[in-house]
Design a protein around this motif. Structure first.
Motif, PDB file in Angstrom:
ATOM      1  N   GLN A 158     -32.216  75.355 -25.161  1.00 28.82           N
ATOM      2  CA  GLN A 158     -32.840  76.597 -24.724  1.00 28.82           C
ATOM      3  C   GLN A 158     -31.836  77.663 -24.312  1.00 28.82           C
ATOM      4  N   GLY A 159     -30.553  77.459 -24.651  1.00 34.27           N
ATOM      5  CA  GLY A 159     -29.569  78.489 -24.392  1.00 34.27           C
ATOM      6  C   GLY A 159     -29.604  79.564 -25.467  1.00 34.27           C
ATOM      7  N   PRO A 160     -28.751  80.566 -25.355  1.00 37.27           N
ATOM      8  CA  PRO A 160     -28.724  81.648 -26.349  1.00 37.27           C
ATOM      9  C   PRO A 160     -28.471  81.116 -27.764  1.00 37.27           C
ATOM     10  N   ASN A 161     -29.275  81.581 -28.700  1.00 33.26           N
ATOM     11  CA  ASN A 161     -29.112  81.230 -30.127  1.00 33.26           C
ATOM     12  C   ASN A 161     -29.119  79.721 -30.348  1.00 33.26           C
ATOM     13  N   GLY A 162     -29.936  79.020 -29.573  1.00 33.14           N
ATOM     14  CA  GLY A 162     -30.096  77.583 -29.764  1.00 33.14           C
ATOM     15  C   GLY A 162     -28.981  76.734 -29.208  1.00 33.14           C
ATOM     16  N   THR A 163     -28.144  77.313 -28.356  1.00 30.73           N
ATOM     17  CA  THR A 163     -27.058  76.556 -27.736  1.00 30.73           C
ATOM     18  C   THR A 163     -27.517  75.937 -26.420  1.00 30.73           C
ATOM     19  N   MET A 164     -26.601  75.240 -25.766  1.00 28.28           N
ATOM     20  CA  MET A 164     -26.838  74.715 -24.420  1.00 28.28           C
ATOM     21  C   MET A 164     -26.125  75.604 -23.409  1.00 28.28           C
ATOM     22  N   PHE A 165     -26.744  75.808 -22.247  1.00 30.77           N
ATOM     23  CA  PHE A 165     -26.060  76.516 -21.176  1.00 30.77           C
ATOM     24  C   PHE A 165     -24.911  75.668 -20.642  1.00 30.77           C
ATOM     25  N   ALA A 166     -23.834  76.334 -20.292  1.00 35.39           N
ATOM     26  CA  ALA A 166     -22.679  75.682 -19.680  1.00 35.39           C
ATOM     27  C   ALA A 166     -22.126  76.633 -18.621  1.00 35.39           C
ATOM     28  N   PHE A 218     -11.940  68.896  -4.293  1.00 34.42           N
ATOM     29  CA  PHE A 218     -12.926  69.460  -5.209  1.00 34.42           C
ATOM     30  C   PHE A 218     -13.170  70.926  -4.869  1.00 34.42           C
ATOM     31  N   MET A 219     -13.360  71.757  -5.871  1.00 36.83           N
ATOM     32  CA  MET A 219     -13.843  73.127  -5.688  1.00 36.83           C
ATOM     33  C   MET A 219     -14.943  73.372  -6.707  1.00 36.83           C
ATOM     34  N   HIS A 220     -16.091  73.863  -6.244  1.00 39.24           N
ATOM     35  CA  HIS A 220     -17.233  73.978  -7.146  1.00 39.24           C
ATOM     36  C   HIS A 220     -18.217  75.017  -6.640  1.00 39.24           C
ATOM     37  N   CYS A 221     -19.046  75.504  -7.550  1.00 47.02           N
ATOM     38  CA  CYS A 221     -20.144  76.375  -7.179  1.00 47.02           C
ATOM     39  C   CYS A 221     -21.181  75.552  -6.417  1.00 47.02           C
ATOM     40  N   HIS A 222     -21.698  76.101  -5.315  1.00 43.86           N
ATOM     41  CA  HIS A 222     -22.695  75.363  -4.534  1.00 43.86           C
ATOM     42  C   HIS A 222     -24.125  75.655  -4.973  1.00 43.86           C
ATOM     43  N   LEU A 223     -24.273  76.350  -6.107  1.00 41.51           N
ATOM     44  CA  LEU A 223     -25.552  76.336  -6.807  1.00 41.51           C
ATOM     45  C   LEU A 223     -25.531  75.074  -7.659  1.00 41.51           C
ATOM     46  N   GLU A 224     -26.380  74.125  -7.344  1.00 40.65           N
ATOM     47  CA  GLU A 224     -26.275  72.793  -7.945  1.00 40.65           C
ATOM     48  C   GLU A 224     -26.399  72.828  -9.459  1.00 40.65           C
ATOM     49  N   ILE A 225     -27.191  73.767  -9.959  1.00 43.30           N
ATOM     50  CA  ILE A 225     -27.350  73.861 -11.402  1.00 43.30           C
ATOM     51  C   ILE A 225     -26.023  74.210 -12.072  1.00 43.30           C
ATOM     52  N   HIS A 226     -25.244  75.093 -11.444  1.00 46.96           N
ATOM     53  CA  HIS A 226     -23.966  75.490 -12.041  1.00 46.96           C
ATOM     54  C   HIS A 226     -22.944  74.365 -11.962  1.00 46.96           C
ATOM     55  N   THR A 227     -22.957  73.608 -10.865  1.00 47.92           N
ATOM     56  CA  THR A 227     -22.085  72.432 -10.789  1.00 47.92           C
ATOM     57  C   THR A 227     -22.429  71.448 -11.895  1.00 47.92           C
ATOM     58  N   SER A 228     -23.737  71.254 -12.124  1.00 50.08           N
ATOM     59  CA  SER A 228     -24.162  70.333 -13.187  1.00 50.08           C
ATOM     60  C   SER A 228     -23.675  70.792 -14.550  1.00 50.08           C
ATOM     61  N   TRP A 229     -23.564  72.099 -14.725  1.00 49.94           N
ATOM     62  CA  TRP A 229     -23.127  72.648 -16.013  1.00 49.94           C
ATOM     63  C   TRP A 229     -21.619  72.695 -16.141  1.00 49.94           C
ATOM     64  N   GLY A 230     -20.864  72.369 -15.081  1.00 52.72           N
ATOM     65  CA  GLY A 230     -19.418  72.273 -15.208  1.00 52.72           C
ATOM     66  C   GLY A 230     -18.613  73.301 -14.443  1.00 52.72           C
ATOM     67  N   LEU A 231     -19.252  74.090 -13.532  1.00 54.67           N
ATOM     68  CA  LEU A 231     -18.515  75.105 -12.784  1.00 54.67           C
ATOM     69  C   LEU A 231     -17.847  74.437 -11.582  1.00 54.67           C
ATOM     70  N   LYS A 232     -16.743  73.740 -11.866  1.00 60.94           N
ATOM     71  CA  LYS A 232     -16.041  72.961 -10.856  1.00 60.94           C
ATOM     72  C   LYS A 232     -14.635  72.648 -11.365  1.00 60.94           C
ATOM     73  N   MET A 233     -13.742  72.327 -10.424  1.00 58.04           N
ATOM     74  CA  MET A 233     -12.381  71.894 -10.753  1.00 58.04           C
ATOM     75  C   MET A 233     -11.843  71.184  -9.521  1.00 58.04           C
ATOM     76  N   ALA A 234     -10.585  70.787  -9.553  1.00 57.89           N
ATOM     77  CA  ALA A 234     -10.001  70.102  -8.396  1.00 57.89           C
ATOM     78  C   ALA A 234      -8.520  70.435  -8.281  1.00 57.89           C
ATOM     79  N   TRP A 235      -8.043  70.400  -7.041  1.00 53.39           N
ATOM     80  CA  TRP A 235      -6.636  70.635  -6.708  1.00 53.39           C
ATOM     81  C   TRP A 235      -6.014  69.323  -6.226  1.00 53.39           C
ATOM     82  N   VAL A 236      -4.828  69.031  -6.695  1.00 58.43           N
ATOM     83  CA  VAL A 236      -4.047  67.915  -6.170  1.00 58.43           C
ATOM     84  C   VAL A 236      -2.969  68.495  -5.268  1.00 58.43           C
TER      85      VAL A 236
END
Length: 555
Positions: free
Chosen positions: A366-374, A516-534
């Motif tokens: 259901q993303g744009p042009n038949g894609t998936m949201f990320a 961890f660093m991530h968006c606290h909108l859970e939907i965006h975290t599920s879609w991959g809006l996250k990363m991590a620092w060592v």
């Protein structure tokens, strides 16, 4: 708010939960003691809005039990998993100095606690006092598994404002008429709130916590002003406001001074979403009632009294959101200084936003042009490991788990807030940034309009940071830094990246571990809006990550 995955989304309902409590620590309890808690993760039938559901809870409570401690206390919290879901608990905002094993995000600092297993979260509260909260940190289980974490000052240390008559934690949470594990939705419907009973001529400290999954919220009390005194467990320069904005993952303490005499009326406390994205949402409002105790000992119903309603900003009022955010300043006193990093060793520029991924074969997307949201940071959509990143780092076994090559700037620069690029596809990977101990970091986070500009509340584990600047449009590295506030910027653990704009933060990487660093909108975290620092160990013993505990869960 984000874009909905579903064409007919099931709306969660926002609730206001309050615990009207004056927090009393036993007289024999001195600062620096050890406090023991036990969290039994169990299913419980819970009824809200005339609807009963079997939900995952802590100790059968929804919301979960409050944790009350003092600055300097040592906490031992045993979590026992009695449900089929894997579980982990995050102590949101606790810095976890040298104790990254207790931070809680699943597959980042620990493997999750499996069914019939347990784990003791073992940490000390160092240099922090105020309102935080705890919540599950795996999948969407935090929809029902969360509660307040109240840190009182050390004994004998007063608040930097008048002592309140009573302290009241108020949690904005959600009630799902369906299983949140089976539905991804970001909209609100009207909930039901509690009555908050107050006395005339008193001062109340309201500890506000936004534990919602996907909604930034405006909050107001009719005919009453609020004085903001703290944000994310950091004291601020007090200022009055009739309405405040609080994002998921943020906490705000406000002082409420009640009217000097019985007003012979009741007053609505209301909250509704601040909406900047293009997705499905509901524009209804959650409400509770501020009720004054009657001096006449009347048994008459409050329904017979006039009820006043506050006026909240429009749903998309970015101007109000910006003005409110700009009023937040650190207290920056001798007792509570603002230790803003003045020396920057590493500069980072991260683009934040949504994109697309190819639709899998034989699926309808259901993303744009038949894609998936990320969603991505610097066009990298984070792929969650099946091994805990902190364990891989600590034992030198990162090969095949993650790579230390997260891009420090966008790989393909473009006009971030204007016309989006033709290619909206994101890349995927488990890429991290590696920092030497005590690195001074400046990070610019830039919203993008690839799928549509919107606000993103970004949460950084393991650190507080200073918000030294923000603006709209594209960040200008030649002009904008000259306007940074390096004297008394607000110190937080969660910041809203403005819709169609940017925010600049600074922090000192003085906490070894994987964060961890991530968006606290859970939907965006599920879609991959996250990363991590060592953050690597320093040279001194107190600059090194402690070894893992013996009961650390295994994947």
């Amino acid at each position: 708010m984000g874009v909905s995955l579903l064409s007919s989304p099931a709306f969660p309902r926002i609730f206001i939960f309050s615990f009207i409590t004056l927090y009393l620590i036993p007289e024999l309890a001195l600062a620096g003691i050890t406090r023991h808690y036990k969290f039994d993760i169990k299913l419980q039938n819970v009824t809200r809005l005339c609807h009963t559901k079997n939900i995952v809870t802590v100790n059968g409570q929804f919301p979960g039990p409050r944790i009350v401690a003092r600055e300097g206390d040592h906490l031992l919290i045993k979590v026992v998993n009695h449900v089929q879901n894997n579980i982990s608990i995050h102590w949101h905002g606790i810095r976890q100095l040298q104790t990254g094993w207790a931070d809680g995000p699943a597959y980042v600092t620990q493997c999750p606690i499996q069914t019939s297993q347990s784990y003791v979260y073992n940490f000390t509260i160092v240099g922090q006092r105020g309102t935080l909260f705890w919540h599950a940190h795996i999948s969407w289980i935090r929809a029902t598994v969360y509660g307040p974490l109240i840190i009182l000052p050390k004994r004998g240390v007063p608040y930097p404002f008048a002592k309140p008559y009573e302290e009241v934690p108020i949690i904005f949470g959600e009630w799902w008429d369906v299983d949140p594990e089976a539905v991804i939705s970001q909209a609100l419907q009207t909930g039901g709130g509690p009555n908050l009973k107050v006395k005339p001529g008193k001062t109340y400290l309201l500890r506000l916590i936004n534990a919602a999954l996907n909604d930034e919220l405006f909050f107001s009390i009719a005919n009453h002003s609020l004085t903001v005194v703290e944000a994310d467990a950091v004291y601020v320069k007090p200022f009055e406001t009739n309405t405040l904005l609080i994002a998921p993952g943020q906490t705000t303490n406000v002082v409420l001074k009640t009217k000097p005499h019985y007003p012979n009326a009741t007053f609505l406390m209301t909250a509704r979403p601040y909406v900047t994205g293009l997705g499905t949402f509901d524009n209804s409002t959650v409400a509770g009632i501020l009720e004054y105790e009657s001096p006449f000992h009347s048994t008459a119903s409050i329904r017979n009294l006039p009820l006043f309603k506050p006026s909240l900003p429009p749903l998309n009022d970015t101007s109000f959101a910006t003005n409110f955010t700009n009023k937040l300043r650190s207290l920056a006193s001798a007792q509570f200084p603002a230790n803003v990093p003045q020396k920057v060793d590493r500069h980072f520029f991260f683009t934040i936003g949504l994109g697309t991924s190819p639709c899998q074969q034989n699926q309808t997307c259901q993303g744009p042009n038949g894609t998936m949201f990320a969603a991505s940071i610097n066009n990298v959509s984070f792929v969650q490991s099946t091994t805990a990143l902190l364990q891989a780092h600590f034992f030198g076994q990162s090969n095949g788990v993650y790579t230390p090559d997260f891009p420090i700037t966008p790989i393909f620069p473009f006009n971030y807030t204007n016309n989006p690029p033709n290619n909206t596809m994101v890349s995927n990977g488990t890429k991290l940034v590696v920092l030497p101990f005590n690195t001074g970091v400046e990070l610019i986070m830039q919203d993008t309009s690839i799928i549509g500009a919107e606000s993103h509340p970004l949460h950084l584990h393991g650190f507080n940071f200073f918000i030294v600047g923000q603006g709209f449009g594209n960040f200008d590295p030649n002009k904008d830094p000259s306007k940074f506030n390096l004297v008394d910027p607000i110190e937080r653990n969660t910041v809203g990246v403005p819709s169609g704009g940017w925010v600049a933060i600074r922090f000192q990487a003085d906490n070894p571990g994987v964060w961890f660093m991530h968006c606290h909108l859970e939907i965006h975290t599920s879609w991959g809006l996250k990363m991590a620092w060592v953050v690597l160990d320093g040279k001194l013993p107190n600059q090194k990550l402690l070894p893992p505990p013996a009961d650390l869960p295994k994947c």
